[in-house]
Design a protein around this motif. Sequence first.
Motif, PDB file in Angstrom:
ATOM      1  N   VAL A  22      -3.290  13.968 -12.522  1.00  0.00           N
ATOM      2  CA  VAL A  22      -1.987  12.564 -13.097  1.00  0.00           C
ATOM      3  C   VAL A  22      -2.466  12.400 -11.886  1.00  0.00           C
ATOM      4  CG1 VAL A  22       0.088  11.773 -13.170  1.00  0.00           C
ATOM      5  CG2 VAL A  22      -0.498  14.432 -14.266  1.00  0.00           C
ATOM      6  N   ARG A  23      -2.635  10.811 -12.114  1.00  0.00           N
ATOM      7  CA  ARG A  23      -2.558   9.175 -11.677  1.00  0.00           C
ATOM      8  C   ARG A  23      -1.899   8.145 -12.122  1.00  0.00           C
ATOM      9  NH1 ARG A  23      -4.483  13.066  -9.337  1.00  0.00           N
ATOM     10  NH2 ARG A  23      -6.472  12.795  -7.730  1.00  0.00           N
ATOM     11  N   VAL A  24      -0.919   7.850 -11.558  1.00  0.00           N
ATOM     12  CA  VAL A  24       0.400   6.310 -11.863  1.00  0.00           C
ATOM     13  C   VAL A  24      -0.247   5.704 -11.840  1.00  0.00           C
ATOM     14  CG1 VAL A  24       3.093   6.475 -11.737  1.00  0.00           C
ATOM     15  CG2 VAL A  24       2.469   8.902 -11.540  1.00  0.00           C
ATOM     16  N   ALA A  25      -0.364   4.957 -12.877  1.00  0.00           N
ATOM     17  CA  ALA A  25      -0.653   3.257 -12.640  1.00  0.00           C
ATOM     18  C   ALA A  25       0.204   2.333 -12.637  1.00  0.00           C
ATOM     19  CB  ALA A  25      -2.204   3.020 -13.445  1.00  0.00           C
ATOM     20  N   ASN A  26       0.400   1.046 -11.918  1.00  0.00           N
ATOM     21  CA  ASN A  26       1.815   0.177 -12.031  1.00  0.00           C
ATOM     22  C   ASN A  26       1.275  -1.210 -13.224  1.00  0.00           C
ATOM     23  OD1 ASN A  26       4.020  -1.157 -11.920  1.00  0.00           O
ATOM     24  ND2 ASN A  26       3.226  -1.572  -9.764  1.00  0.00           N
ATOM     25  N   GLY A  27       1.909  -1.907 -14.057  1.00  0.00           N
ATOM     26  CA  GLY A  27       1.232  -3.143 -13.875  1.00  0.00           C
ATOM     27  C   GLY A  27       1.339  -3.282 -15.606  1.00  0.00           C
ATOM     28  N   ASP A  28       0.468  -3.589 -15.922  1.00  0.00           N
ATOM     29  CA  ASP A  28       0.326  -4.213 -17.092  1.00  0.00           C
ATOM     30  C   ASP A  28      -1.847  -3.549 -17.674  1.00  0.00           C
ATOM     31  OD1 ASP A  28      -0.991  -5.611 -19.471  1.00  0.00           O
ATOM     32  OD2 ASP A  28      -0.300  -7.357 -18.876  1.00  0.00           O
ATOM     33  N   ALA A  29      -1.012  -2.916 -19.165  1.00  0.00           N
ATOM     34  CA  ALA A  29      -2.409  -1.788 -19.178  1.00  0.00           C
ATOM     35  C   ALA A  29      -3.740  -2.528 -20.143  1.00  0.00           C
ATOM     36  CB  ALA A  29      -1.837  -1.297 -20.501  1.00  0.00           C
ATOM     37  N   ILE A  30      -2.747  -3.952 -20.703  1.00  0.00           N
ATOM     38  CA  ILE A  30      -3.883  -5.000 -20.881  1.00  0.00           C
ATOM     39  C   ILE A  30      -5.662  -5.099 -19.962  1.00  0.00           C
ATOM     40  CG2 ILE A  30      -4.476  -7.382 -21.790  1.00  0.00           C
ATOM     41  CD1 ILE A  30      -3.605  -4.932 -23.698  1.00  0.00           C
ATOM     42  N   ILE A  31      -4.007  -5.295 -18.326  1.00  0.00           N
ATOM     43  CA  ILE A  31      -5.658  -5.882 -17.209  1.00  0.00           C
ATOM     44  C   ILE A  31      -6.157  -4.884 -16.870  1.00  0.00           C
ATOM     45  CG2 ILE A  31      -5.548  -6.880 -15.416  1.00  0.00           C
ATOM     46  CD1 ILE A  31      -3.331  -8.506 -15.663  1.00  0.00           C
ATOM     47  N   LEU A  32      -5.416  -3.786 -16.920  1.00  0.00           N
ATOM     48  CA  LEU A  32      -6.021  -2.169 -16.701  1.00  0.00           C
ATOM     49  C   LEU A  32      -7.290  -2.189 -17.072  1.00  0.00           C
ATOM     50  CD1 LEU A  32      -6.366   0.637 -15.294  1.00  0.00           C
ATOM     51  CD2 LEU A  32      -4.760   1.373 -16.699  1.00  0.00           C
TER      52      LEU A  32
ATOM     53  N   LEU B 163      -1.713   4.022  -8.057  1.00  0.00           N
ATOM     54  CA  LEU B 163      -2.543   2.389  -7.971  1.00  0.00           C
ATOM     55  C   LEU B 163      -1.679   1.350  -8.518  1.00  0.00           C
ATOM     56  CD1 LEU B 163      -4.491   1.711 -10.925  1.00  0.00           C
ATOM     57  CD2 LEU B 163      -5.386   4.325 -10.147  1.00  0.00           C
ATOM     58  N   ASP B 164      -1.839   1.133  -8.032  1.00  0.00           N
ATOM     59  CA  ASP B 164      -1.129  -1.312  -9.116  1.00  0.00           C
ATOM     60  C   ASP B 164      -2.740  -1.480  -9.656  1.00  0.00           C
ATOM     61  OD1 ASP B 164       1.484  -1.646  -7.745  1.00  0.00           O
ATOM     62  OD2 ASP B 164       0.271  -2.436  -5.528  1.00  0.00           O
ATOM     63  N   ILE B 165      -2.316  -2.280 -10.662  1.00  0.00           N
ATOM     64  CA  ILE B 165      -3.426  -2.422 -11.581  1.00  0.00           C
ATOM     65  C   ILE B 165      -2.878  -4.435 -11.362  1.00  0.00           C
ATOM     66  CG2 ILE B 165      -4.327  -3.753 -14.132  1.00  0.00           C
ATOM     67  CD1 ILE B 165      -2.200  -1.193 -15.157  1.00  0.00           C
ATOM     68  N   ASP B 166      -4.254  -4.817 -10.441  1.00  0.00           N
ATOM     69  CA  ASP B 166      -4.216  -5.633  -9.491  1.00  0.00           C
ATOM     70  C   ASP B 166      -5.477  -6.759 -10.167  1.00  0.00           C
ATOM     71  OD1 ASP B 166      -6.525  -4.477  -8.943  1.00  0.00           O
ATOM     72  OD2 ASP B 166      -5.629  -4.426  -6.971  1.00  0.00           O
ATOM     73  N   GLY B 167      -6.524  -5.697 -11.012  1.00  0.00           N
ATOM     74  CA  GLY B 167      -7.723  -6.957 -12.067  1.00  0.00           C
ATOM     75  C   GLY B 167      -8.530  -7.042 -10.701  1.00  0.00           C
TER      76      GLY B 167
ATOM     77  N   GLY C 168       0.902  -1.297  -0.037  1.00  0.00           N
ATOM     78  CA  GLY C 168      -0.554   0.125   0.370  1.00  0.00           C
ATOM     79  C   GLY C 168       1.165   1.662  -0.126  1.00  0.00           C
ATOM     80  N   THR C 169       1.919   1.061   0.428  1.00  0.00           N
ATOM     81  CA  THR C 169       2.464   2.323   0.137  1.00  0.00           C
ATOM     82  C   THR C 169       4.153   2.510  -1.045  1.00  0.00           C
ATOM     83  OG1 THR C 169       4.896   1.262   1.336  1.00  0.00           O
ATOM     84  CG2 THR C 169       3.441   2.040   2.800  1.00  0.00           C
ATOM     85  N   GLY C 170       3.816   1.887  -1.999  1.00  0.00           N
ATOM     86  CA  GLY C 170       4.394   2.168  -3.401  1.00  0.00           C
ATOM     87  C   GLY C 170       3.975   0.565  -4.341  1.00  0.00           C
ATOM     88  N   PRO C 171       4.264   0.734  -5.506  1.00  0.00           N
ATOM     89  CA  PRO C 171       4.170   0.074  -6.574  1.00  0.00           C
ATOM     90  C   PRO C 171       4.698  -1.894  -6.567  1.00  0.00           C
ATOM     91  CG  PRO C 171       5.882   1.494  -7.222  1.00  0.00           C
ATOM     92  CD  PRO C 171       5.660   1.479  -5.353  1.00  0.00           C
ATOM     93  N   SER C 172       3.583  -2.580  -6.374  1.00  0.00           N
ATOM     94  CA  SER C 172       4.112  -3.997  -6.088  1.00  0.00           C
ATOM     95  C   SER C 172       4.464  -4.096  -7.233  1.00  0.00           C
ATOM     96  CB  SER C 172       2.949  -4.913  -5.951  1.00  0.00           C
ATOM     97  OG  SER C 172       3.180  -6.530  -6.072  1.00  0.00           O
ATOM     98  N   PRO C 173       5.593  -5.056  -6.740  1.00  0.00           N
ATOM     99  CA  PRO C 173       6.664  -5.537  -8.146  1.00  0.00           C
ATOM    100  C   PRO C 173       5.620  -6.948  -9.685  1.00  0.00           C
ATOM    101  CG  PRO C 173       7.292  -7.191  -5.853  1.00  0.00           C
ATOM    102  CD  PRO C 173       6.368  -5.859  -5.668  1.00  0.00           C
ATOM    103  N   ASP C 174       5.080  -7.387  -9.011  1.00  0.00           N
ATOM    104  CA  ASP C 174       3.574  -8.059  -9.735  1.00  0.00           C
ATOM    105  C   ASP C 174       2.543  -7.848  -9.042  1.00  0.00           C
ATOM    106  OD1 ASP C 174       3.037  -9.521 -11.919  1.00  0.00           O
ATOM    107  OD2 ASP C 174       3.461 -11.263 -10.580  1.00  0.00           O
ATOM    108  N   PRO C 175       1.637  -6.776  -9.252  1.00  0.00           N
ATOM    109  CA  PRO C 175       0.598  -6.327  -8.909  1.00  0.00           C
ATOM    110  C   PRO C 175      -0.658  -7.210  -9.430  1.00  0.00           C
ATOM    111  CG  PRO C 175       0.744  -4.899 -10.687  1.00  0.00           C
ATOM    112  CD  PRO C 175       2.142  -5.720 -10.194  1.00  0.00           C
ATOM    113  N   ALA C 176      -0.950  -8.123 -10.713  1.00  0.00           N
ATOM    114  CA  ALA C 176      -1.723  -9.122 -10.921  1.00  0.00           C
ATOM    115  C   ALA C 176      -1.722 -10.395 -10.320  1.00  0.00           C
ATOM    116  CB  ALA C 176      -1.637  -8.705 -12.368  1.00  0.00           C
TER     117      ALA C 176
END
Length: 262
Positions: free
Chosen positions: A139-149, A71-75, A28-36
Amino acid sequence: MSGAAPRSTTASGAVPASRRGSRMFPDGTGPSPDPAGSHFERRIRSFQPRRSRVTTGQADALRRLWPLWGLDIDGRRVLDLDEMFGGLPVVLEIGFGMGEATARMAAADPSTGILAVDVHTPGQGNLLGLAERDGLTNVRVANGDAIILLREMLPPAALAGVRVYFPDPWPKKRHHKRRLIQPEFLSLVATRMKPGAVLHCATDWEPYAEQMLEVLTAHPGFVNTVPDGGYAPRPDFRPLTRFEGQGLEKGHVVHDLLFARA
């Protein structure tokens, strides 16, 4: 790197970027290495995580600002873009590098929200730092796979535009299947764009530009904004980046493509 472990640095003050399966920040305090994680099928991806150093300033921006603007792209949830951006129309930017161009576009047009997606931890921290420095609230920053987003986390007709600037061209023929701009991607992204919203692509790789033009022209969900077809002039709102300038100095030709959602 575990949040409980001491933070290692290099002689220049940089900290190592998180490796796959390890975590630089507590949950919750930073981007995850593998959010999904393993919740979605393993498929051919159009991106490749880059292992590079995170400066102390970038790490500090991530720790302080990620809970507010990241935000993490966890799907696992559908985003409420109206709530996230205060009712502003939202443009999705896929792949923003170090974020300088994104910050400049956000500053030039505060009436538009930018949901910027990348997997590059230094760039995520840099963009958050630029947004804070320049007082950008759009601006919002999303971390992960844009396809899953796109597929799992955005409702239909949610986006006022999509930007894909200088995606990896995957130049080797055997890697062409990894290119992002393909008919399947266009069909997905079209469902998430409002009618009339513009998909704006730019590349300095001539064969990829030709492929983009071919598949966009053939897709029934999009119409070329250039009346006679073909490439568009670079619009004023897309800044000339350092990367682009270096390419131009080497004789590269940059092609812009602007296609409206039918």
